[in-house]
Scaffold this active site. Sequence first.
Site, PDB file in Angstrom:
ATOM      1  N   THR A 208     -54.122  28.629 -22.839  1.00 54.56           N
ATOM      2  CA  THR A 208     -52.902  28.719 -23.696  1.00 54.56           C
ATOM      3  C   THR A 208     -52.876  29.774 -24.644  1.00 54.56           C
ATOM      4  OG1 THR A 208     -50.922  27.250 -24.471  1.00 54.56           O
ATOM      5  CG2 THR A 208     -53.368  26.670 -25.065  1.00 54.56           C
ATOM      6  N   ASN A 209     -51.958  29.895 -25.413  1.00 53.76           N
ATOM      7  CA  ASN A 209     -52.190  30.847 -26.390  1.00 53.76           C
ATOM      8  C   ASN A 209     -51.462  29.939 -27.669  1.00 53.76           C
ATOM      9  OD1 ASN A 209     -48.868  31.229 -26.593  1.00 53.76           O
ATOM     10  ND2 ASN A 209     -49.530  31.952 -24.667  1.00 53.76           N
ATOM     11  N   GLY A 210     -51.479  30.972 -29.077  1.00 49.50           N
ATOM     12  CA  GLY A 210     -51.173  30.286 -30.134  1.00 49.50           C
ATOM     13  C   GLY A 210     -49.636  30.218 -30.725  1.00 49.50           C
ATOM     14  N   SER A 211     -48.837  30.401 -29.608  1.00 51.25           N
ATOM     15  CA  SER A 211     -47.330  30.544 -29.864  1.00 51.25           C
ATOM     16  C   SER A 211     -46.954  29.110 -30.376  1.00 51.25           C
ATOM     17  CB  SER A 211     -46.529  30.945 -28.790  1.00 51.25           C
ATOM     18  OG  SER A 211     -45.257  30.697 -29.000  1.00 51.25           O
ATOM     19  N   ALA A 275     -44.090  32.787 -25.123  1.00 50.92           N
ATOM     20  CA  ALA A 275     -45.201  33.619 -24.895  1.00 50.92           C
ATOM     21  C   ALA A 275     -45.874  33.155 -23.758  1.00 50.92           C
ATOM     22  CB  ALA A 275     -46.285  33.337 -26.162  1.00 50.92           C
TER      23      ALA A 275
END
Length: 413
Positions: A208-211, A275
């Site tokens: 995943t990512n930090g959005s 994102a």
Amino acid sequence: MGKFDNKRIVLGVAGSIAAYKAVSLLRTLVEEGAEVSVVMTLAAKQFVTPLTFEVLSKRSVSTDLFSESETMPHLRLTESADLVLVAPATANTLAKSALGLADDLLSTMILAARCPLIFAPAMDGEMWDHPSVMEHTQVLRGRGVTVMEPEDGPLASGQVGRGRLPSEEAILNTVAACLSRQHDWAGQRVLVSAGPTREPIDAIRFITNGSSGKMGYAIAQAAAHRGAQVLLVSGPTNLPSPANCESTSVVTAEEMQQALEDKFSWATVLIMTAAVGDFRSRVVAPQKLKKDEWAGESLDLERTPDILASLSKQKTHQILVGFAAETENHVENGRKKLHQKTLDLVAVNHISGPDSAFGNDMNELTILTKAGEILHLDRAAKPLIAHRLLDVILPLALHRALDTPRISNLRSL
Ligand code: C5P
């Protein structure tokens, strides 16, 4: 013709020495055609008498939740109001509004109000910088409330700092912007994607990512406030669903694509703030992989679908807005994205350094349009940036309405 003809404004006055400036503010609002009802706190009456406001507004001033002449003044006051403006707003008023406390007429009325709210704070600089005031301000802004920045300069305490009531001009401009934004998105159907996506590796691990989703949620909220029908398609976030929006939760890029494709023909505007993860694991283990089951130290990855590029190919009448997260060369990289995905507008997030847009409550954007315009939105709270971005998108959406097949109109005649 006044700037605020036929507008109904409730002016809340809280107990700060700056209450005297609300007198001049009231006068200007009335001169500009607004019908203004004034609500004062008990503390405000220590600084200016209600009579002053009564004479200038030509209306009685409300101060008491338990008035003898009226049973529910807090409901009556905002029933038909276009706007509640609290100027000056004290630390106490901000705190009570953020927490939902309602122990006097002003705070109870604020809680009951369903119209836009503007707070113009005034307090000592040390108070404005206090973590609790900062927190309450953030909470309110997160809900789409406008909390203006106080001005720098000499304060009543003799100190110099940030805490002065914003200038009358700044308050009037904010009021004008807020009123002009009401219902200006009515008739538009806005599809917003937000947050990260999450691509599973096994039963418990994922990429995943930090959005945080804050920008997309702020856009959805702002568009709904301005009269649009909004559908928010969100990846996993910790944010509450915005008011007056339909929300759909998804996890993976493929689910997001499906949800957006289902509604794409309905939408007049697509705003892709999500994102979306670019890669996913080619194989997903149904169980938790044991450490010693990993085949080597690398993951076999494949690309996720580029949702925006694929929707762009299916475009019939929609305005397409993409986001780009860039650490450098914002204009150049934004322009590339605009052309590659055939977008009407791209908003470039600045994601390097401590002021990165990711997870932050503040943001700044560089906006590029298909027509070659470049616009920079200075750093501000995400809800405010959302409104400014919507201001830029709206003419494109309205122009689209003029260009859309008239045939459908003729058929319905
Ligand atoms: O290509 P890049 O990820 O930089 O483009 C960003 C824009 O494209 C964003 O609006 C994002 O929501 C969208 N996007 C997408 N599908 C992907 C990757 C990004 O729709 N797989």
